[in-house]
Design an enzyme around this catalytic site. Sequence first.
Site, PDB file in Angstrom:
ATOM      1  N   LYS A  87       0.853  -1.187   0.000  1.00  0.00           N
ATOM      2  CA  LYS A  87       0.000   0.000   0.000  1.00  0.00           C
ATOM      3  C   LYS A  87       0.892   1.240   0.000  1.00  0.00           C
ATOM      4  O   LYS A  87       1.762   1.395   0.866  1.00  0.00           O
ATOM      5  CB  LYS A  87      -0.823  -0.037   1.294  1.00  0.00           C
TER       6      LYS A  87
HETATM    7  C1  E4P Z   1      -7.951   1.279   4.643  1.00  0.00           C
HETATM    8  O1  E4P Z   1      -7.360   0.852   3.717  1.00  0.00           O
HETATM    9  C2  E4P Z   1      -7.918   2.692   5.074  1.00  0.00           C
HETATM   10  O2  E4P Z   1      -6.645   3.018   5.551  1.00  0.00           O
HETATM   11  C3  E4P Z   1      -8.982   2.871   6.133  1.00  0.00           C
HETATM   12  O3  E4P Z   1     -10.199   2.392   5.610  1.00  0.00           O
HETATM   13  C4  E4P Z   1      -9.129   4.299   6.619  1.00  0.00           C
HETATM   14  O4  E4P Z   1     -10.236   4.356   7.467  1.00  0.00           O
HETATM   15  P1  E4P Z   1     -10.538   5.587   8.446  1.00  0.00           P
HETATM   16  O5  E4P Z   1     -10.865   6.770   7.612  1.00  0.00           O
HETATM   17  O6  E4P Z   1     -11.710   5.125   9.267  1.00  0.00           O
HETATM   18  O7  E4P Z   1      -9.293   5.802   9.258  1.00  0.00           O
END
Ligand code: E4P
Length: 218
Positions: A87
């Site tokens: 990622k």
């Molecule tokens: C996942 O890949 C993301 O980092 C995550 O969904 C972010 O979520 P949040 O906005 O609740 O922190």
Amino acid sequence: MKFFIDTANLEQIEEARDLGILDGVTTNPSLMAKEGITGDENIKNHYKKICELVDGDISAEVIATDFDEMIKEGKALADIHENIVVKAPMTKDGVKAIRWFTDHDIRTNCTLVFSAGQAILAAKAGATYLSPFIGRIDDMNWDGIELIAQIADIYTVQGFATEILAASIRNPLHIVRAAEAGADVCTCPLSSILGLLKHPLTDIGLAKFLADHKKANS
Ligand code: E4P
């Protein structure tokens, strides 16, 4: 649509996996920190444990922000397990890194996406997954689901292969609306996945079936 769970908590990952509907896991540095996982070796071991629990794509995020370090970190993450998806953030270096990983057969998830323009760049760089953060967009009084629909249209018209991974899901309705809007994947907290189960008429109906059966059989 694929279902990923958005957590680094092993018990929650197991609970979602045992439902039989889980296709993968996403994590981020905040989620790892929330579980108290710190230090390179512990982080690596935690990813290994997640890969052992779930046979599906596991997103592991780089911490570096410059190209060279991202490549180094991403390669080390990808070496942990064949199901690891690296990622990387939607930045200039992040896009360059996604192109590099794509060219070297390392799958990627482009994170922190908030606009259609960013979605086009990530797809051009060959990202495997694109993570628009719908909950954080809603928090700003814009419409996260509208963005999913716009990106889905663009990817269809342009024939981009990048999969839209709706992230920052806050409730079960987000999942339903993201599915409607054309998301290929939803990554959700366990509470939102379990929230999909709920309907008062299901509870009332089941109680009546059981009561009728008991009456007839007593
Ligand atoms: C996942 O890949 C993301 O980092 C995550 O969904 C972010 O979520 P949040 O906005 O609740 O922190």
